[in-house]
Design a protein around this motif. Structure first.
Motif, PDB file in Angstrom:
ATOM      1  N   CYS A   1     -15.087 -38.178  42.418  1.00 36.35           N
ATOM      2  CA  CYS A   1     -13.783 -37.927  41.811  1.00 36.35           C
ATOM      3  C   CYS A   1     -13.877 -38.225  40.316  1.00 36.35           C
ATOM      4  O   CYS A   1     -14.471 -39.237  39.909  1.00 36.35           O
ATOM      5  N   VAL A   2     -13.274 -37.374  39.496  1.00 32.29           N
ATOM      6  CA  VAL A   2     -13.296 -37.532  38.042  1.00 32.29           C
ATOM      7  C   VAL A   2     -11.897 -37.258  37.500  1.00 32.29           C
ATOM      8  O   VAL A   2     -11.239 -36.298  37.909  1.00 32.29           O
ATOM      9  N   ASP A   3     -11.444 -38.091  36.580  1.00 28.68           N
ATOM     10  CA  ASP A   3     -10.145 -37.852  35.948  1.00 28.68           C
ATOM     11  C   ASP A   3     -10.242 -36.624  35.048  1.00 28.68           C
ATOM     12  O   ASP A   3     -11.250 -36.429  34.358  1.00 28.68           O
ATOM     13  N   PRO A   4      -9.202 -35.774  35.008  1.00 32.17           N
ATOM     14  CA  PRO A   4      -9.253 -34.580  34.156  1.00 32.17           C
ATOM     15  C   PRO A   4      -9.438 -34.887  32.675  1.00 32.17           C
ATOM     16  O   PRO A   4      -9.893 -34.030  31.914  1.00 32.17           O
ATOM     17  N   GLY A   5      -9.086 -36.095  32.273  1.00 30.89           N
ATOM     18  CA  GLY A   5      -9.275 -36.473  30.878  1.00 30.89           C
ATOM     19  C   GLY A   5     -10.726 -36.668  30.506  1.00 30.89           C
ATOM     20  O   GLY A   5     -11.062 -36.745  29.311  1.00 30.89           O
ATOM     21  N   ASN A   6     -11.607 -36.746  31.500  1.00 30.47           N
ATOM     22  CA  ASN A   6     -13.037 -36.964  31.249  1.00 30.47           C
ATOM     23  C   ASN A   6     -13.798 -35.637  31.268  1.00 30.47           C
ATOM     24  O   ASN A   6     -14.761 -35.460  32.012  1.00 30.47           O
ATOM     25  N   LEU A   7     -13.382 -34.707  30.431  1.00 27.65           N
ATOM     26  CA  LEU A   7     -14.057 -33.418  30.373  1.00 27.65           C
ATOM     27  C   LEU A   7     -15.518 -33.577  29.991  1.00 27.65           C
ATOM     28  O   LEU A   7     -16.380 -32.818  30.438  1.00 27.65           O
ATOM     29  N   ASP A   8     -15.819 -34.583  29.164  1.00 33.77           N
ATOM     30  CA  ASP A   8     -17.210 -34.794  28.756  1.00 33.77           C
ATOM     31  C   ASP A   8     -18.102 -35.094  29.956  1.00 33.77           C
ATOM     32  O   ASP A   8     -19.266 -34.658  30.012  1.00 33.77           O
ATOM     33  N   ILE A   9     -17.572 -35.838  30.929  1.00 26.42           N
ATOM     34  CA  ILE A   9     -18.352 -36.141  32.130  1.00 26.42           C
ATOM     35  C   ILE A   9     -18.599 -34.875  32.945  1.00 26.42           C
ATOM     36  O   ILE A   9     -19.719 -34.620  33.419  1.00 26.42           O
ATOM     37  N   ILE A  10     -17.553 -34.073  33.106  1.00 27.46           N
ATOM     38  CA  ILE A  10     -17.703 -32.826  33.866  1.00 27.46           C
ATOM     39  C   ILE A  10     -18.720 -31.918  33.182  1.00 27.46           C
ATOM     40  O   ILE A  10     -19.603 -31.327  33.831  1.00 27.46           O
ATOM     41  N   GLN A  11     -18.610 -31.794  31.859  1.00 28.38           N
ATOM     42  CA  GLN A  11     -19.557 -30.954  31.113  1.00 28.38           C
ATOM     43  C   GLN A  11     -20.982 -31.468  31.249  1.00 28.38           C
ATOM     44  O   GLN A  11     -21.932 -30.687  31.382  1.00 28.38           O
ATOM     45  N   ASP A  12     -21.122 -32.795  31.210  1.00 27.09           N
ATOM     46  CA  ASP A  12     -22.449 -33.390  31.298  1.00 27.09           C
ATOM     47  C   ASP A  12     -23.126 -33.016  32.614  1.00 27.09           C
ATOM     48  O   ASP A  12     -24.272 -32.559  32.643  1.00 27.09           O
ATOM     49  N   PHE A  13     -22.406 -33.191  33.721  1.00 27.58           N
ATOM     50  CA  PHE A  13     -23.009 -32.902  35.023  1.00 27.58           C
ATOM     51  C   PHE A  13     -23.174 -31.395  35.256  1.00 27.58           C
ATOM     52  O   PHE A  13     -24.127 -30.969  35.917  1.00 27.58           O
ATOM     53  N   CYS A  14     -22.261 -30.597  34.686  1.00 24.43           N
ATOM     54  CA  CYS A  14     -22.411 -29.145  34.848  1.00 24.43           C
ATOM     55  C   CYS A  14     -23.589 -28.599  34.052  1.00 24.43           C
ATOM     56  O   CYS A  14     -24.060 -27.483  34.323  1.00 24.43           O
ATOM     57  N   SER A  15     -24.054 -29.364  33.067  1.00 21.39           N
ATOM     58  CA  SER A  15     -25.225 -28.924  32.297  1.00 21.39           C
ATOM     59  C   SER A  15     -26.530 -29.407  32.914  1.00 21.39           C
ATOM     60  O   SER A  15     -27.607 -29.110  32.401  1.00 21.39           O
ATOM     61  N   ASP A  16     -26.429 -30.168  34.016  1.00 21.10           N
ATOM     62  CA  ASP A  16     -27.633 -30.684  34.677  1.00 21.10           C
ATOM     63  C   ASP A  16     -28.297 -29.579  35.507  1.00 21.10           C
ATOM     64  O   ASP A  16     -27.690 -28.554  35.827  1.00 21.10           O
ATOM     65  N   GLN A  17     -29.557 -29.838  35.882  1.00 18.13           N
ATOM     66  CA  GLN A  17     -30.283 -28.884  36.727  1.00 18.13           C
ATOM     67  C   GLN A  17     -29.707 -28.791  38.126  1.00 18.13           C
ATOM     68  O   GLN A  17     -29.882 -27.786  38.820  1.00 18.13           O
TER      69      GLN A  17
END
Length: 525
Positions: free
Chosen positions: A408-424
Motif C-alpha cells: 500500500c502506498v499513499d497517493p502523495g508518494n508519487l516518487d515511490i510509485i515512480q521509483d518502483f515502476c522504473s524497476d526491472q
C-alpha cells in the motif's frame, strides 16, 4: 502578579507606535522606546509629545543609528532596557518587541502565563553544534571583526573580511562563554536583566567581542542568558510567533489570519502587515478583553507549509531518487495499491490475503507501526525504510519466498510509485478512488496537523476546498504519469466494474476477484 516592560525598537510610523504604546500600557504594563536617530526629528517629537503624560512610557536616554547585522541593534536594546530598569522598579518582566509585533492573547492571559511560568523565554541553540544558521557564514561571524554594514557598505565590509582571512587575523572567543544563537525576540525576568547589566559592567571584554561580531542580536542575549541562568530556568523558545519563508524572509500576517494566530501557543506575533487594519483592530480589542478562553491548536506552521508547498499554480513537486542502482529482479511482480483513505486500502488487502496466496504489506513507507518481519534492523524506522526502500522490498520478497507482493502506498508518494515502476520488476498500480465528504476532509486536516482538535470549525472548514483540490491533484499526477500497469477502481463504479478491474490487476479469475470484492462496506468511513 507579572508586570511587563515592553522594549520597543522602532524607526518609522509614529502613529502606529503611539497606538501600540497606548494599547499595551492601558492594561497597567510599561514600555521603553528606542526610536532610531536616523528617523526625522519631527517624527520623534510627535511620539514624545503624544506620550508625554503617560507615566508608563519611558524613552532611551541615548538614541543611536541602527543598522541590520550591526552591534547598534544590541546597543539600542540595552539603552531601552536600562531606561526601563531605571523608570519602572516594579516591573517583573522585560519583553522585546518591534513595531510590527502585536499581542495575540489578552493582557489577562499574558500576565497569567508569565506568573505560571517562572522562566526566561529566549531561543538559544549551540552556535556550532546546531543547524540554526542554514546558509552563509558561520564560524567567520565570530572569529573575524566587522566594522562596516554589510548592506550599506558592502564593498568595505567584504574587503575588510577578505583581508582578515588572507592574513589570518582571527581572534579568540571569550574562553568562558559558550556562544548560543537564536531569535532576538525574548522575554526575560527582571533578575536576569539586572544580572546581564551587572555582568557587562564587569566584563568590557565581552562587550568588545560582541560589538565587532556580525549579527550580534542573534547571539548576544542568547549567550549571556545561558551563561548566567541555570538551564532549568530557561524556556528555549521565543514567546513571539514568527515564521520564515523558503527564501528566509519573515512571513507577514493579514486580516484572514486572526483565528489562526489566536490558536498558536505564543503571546505575540510578528510581523503584522501595515495594511492589515482589520486584524490590528481586532487584536487591539482582544488585548483589553477579559475572560477569553483560548483553544491552543498550534497548527500555524504546518498550515503555512501545506499552503505554500502547493506552489505558484497550485503545487510543487520535487522528485527524489534513492537506490537508483538497485533492482527487485525482473522475474518478480509488485502490486501497488494507492489510496488516500488508508482504511479502505487495508480492507482490500485483508481480502486479498484471505482469498489469494499473494503476500501483502500495508503502508510500509507511511506508517511507523506497519507489521513487518525482522529484516535485520533496516525495517525499524520509516526513515530507514524510505532511505533503502528497494532493499527493504527486495528483502520482503526473499523473506516471504515469493515472486508476488502487494504494497500500500499513499497517493502523495508519487516518487515511490515512480521509483518502483522504473524497476526491472513488473509493477502494477491500482488506484482506489474514493469520495470525500466535508467531514472526512476536516478530520483529515486534524490528523495530518493542518488543524488542531480545538481549532474553530469555521477556520478548518475554510481548508476543505484546498484539501479537496490537493487530493484531486495527487490523483491527477498518478494518472498523468502514464504507468504501464495502471488501473483504477472507484467508489462510484458498479461491483462488476470494480471486480473486473481487480481481476486484471491481480491476474486472477473472475470468481476470485468477486471473492476479493465481496465486502459491501469496502468504501465505508
Amino acid at each position: 502578579m507579572a508586570k511587563i516592560a515592553y522594549i520597543l525598537l522602532c524607526h518609522k510610523d509614529p502613529d502606529a507606535i503611539i497606538a501600540q504604546a497606548e494599547q499595551l500600557t492601558a492594561a497597567g504594563d510599561c514600555m521603553a522606546i528606542h526610536f532610531d536617530v536616523r528617523a526625522s526629528k519631527a517624527a520623534y517629537d510627535r511620539i514624545r509629545n503624544a506620550l508625554r503624560d503617560n507615566p508608563n512610557v519611558a524613552f532611551a536616554a541615548k538614541r543611536i543609528k541602527c543598522g541590520w547585522g550591526e552591534w547598534s541593534l544590541v546597543q539600542a536594546t540595552l539603552n531601552a532596557v536600562q531606561a526601563a530598569v531605571d523608570a519602572f522598579p516594579r516591573v517583573t518582566h522585560f519583553y522585546m518587541l518591534s513595531g510590527d509585533c502585536m499581542a495575540i492573547k489578552t493582557a489577562e492571559y499574558i500576565h497569567w502565563f508569565l506568573d505560571e511560568n517562572d522562566k526566561d523565554f529566549v531561543e538559544s541553540h549551540d552556535f556550532f553544534a546546531s543547524n540554526w544558521i542554514k546558509t552563509g557564514m558561520k564560524e567567520d561571524r565570530l572569529i573575524y571583526r566587522y566594522f562596516f554594514n554589510e548592506r550599506t557598505q558592502s564593498r568595505r565590509f567584504y574587503t575588510a573580511y577578505n583581508l582578515q582571512k588572507r592574513f589570518g587575523l582571527t581572534r579568540e572567543i571569550p574562553a568562558d562563554l559558550q556562544i548560543m544563537i537564536g531569535s532576538q525576540w525574548w522575554c526575560l525576568r527582571r533578575r536576569t536583566v539586572e544580572m546581564i547589566l551587572d555582568f557587562l559592567q564587569k566584563r568590557p571584554d565581552v562587550v568588545r567581542f560582541f560589538s565587532t561580531t556580525w549579527i550580534p542580536d542573534e547571539t548576544f542575549f542568547q549567550t549571556l542568558v545561558r551563561h548566567l541562568i541555570p538551564k532549568e530556568e530557561i524556556e528555549n523558545r521565543t514567546p513571539t510567533f514568527l515564521m520564515f519563508s523558503d527564501y528566509g524572509m519573515p512571513v507577514t500576517f493579514y486580516n484572514d489570519h486572526y483565528d489562526m494566530l489566536l490558536g498558536q501557543d505564543y503571546l505575540f506575533a510578528r510581523k503584522i502587515s501595515p495594511e492589515a487594519h482589520e486584524l490590528k483592530e481586532r487584536l487591539g480589542q482582544l488585548y483589553s478583553s477579559e475572560g477569553v478562553d483560548f483553544q491552543i491548536s498550534d497548527e500555524g506552521r504546518n498550515l503555512y507549509g501545506f499552503l505554500t508547498g502547493r506552489g505558484r499554480v497550485g503545487r510543487r513537486f520535487g522528485r527524489r531518487f534513492w537506490e537508483a542502482g538497485n533492482t527487485l529482479g525482473s522475474e518478480r511482480e509488485l502490486f501497488l495499491i494507492t489510496c488516500k483513505k488508508w482504511h479502505v486500502a487495508k480492507r482490500l488487502v485483508d481480502q486479498i490475503v484471505s482469498e489469494t496466496d499473494i503476500r501483502c504489506v500495508e503502508y510500509l513507507f507511511n506508517e511507523e507501526d506497519t507489521l513487518l518481519p525482522d529484516l535485520g534492523g533496516i525495517e525499524t524506522t520509516l526513515a530507514k525504510r524510505s532511505r533503502h526502500r528497494r532493499a527493504v522490498v527486495r528483502m520482503l520478497f526473499d523473506h516471504f519466498q515469493t515472486d508476488k507482493l502487494v504494497l500500500c502506498v499513499d497517493p502523495g508518494n508519487l516518487d515511490i510509485i515512480q521509483d518502483f515502476c522504473s524497476d526491472q520488476a513488473k509493477t502494477h498500480v491500482l488506484e482506489i478512488e474514493c469520495d470525500y465528504s466535508d467531514d472526512y476532509l476536516i478530520g483529515h486536516a486534524r490528523r495530518v496537523g493542518l488543524a488542531g482538535e480545538t481549532s474553530p470549525t469555521e477556520t478548518v472548514t475554510r481548508l476543505v476546498p484546498a484539501l479537496r483540490n490537493s487530493l484531486a491533484y495527487e490523483s491527477e499526477l498518478i494518472r498523468g504519469a502514464g504507468f504501464d500497469g495502471y488501473l483504477r477502481i472507484r467508489e462510484t463504479s458498479t461491483h462488476a466494474q470494480n471486480e473486473a478491474t481487480v481481476a486484471k490487476f491481480l491476474g486472477v479469475s473472475d470468481d476470485k476477484a468477486q471473492a476479493v470484492m465481496r465486502l459491501d462496506y469496502l468504501f465505508a468511513d
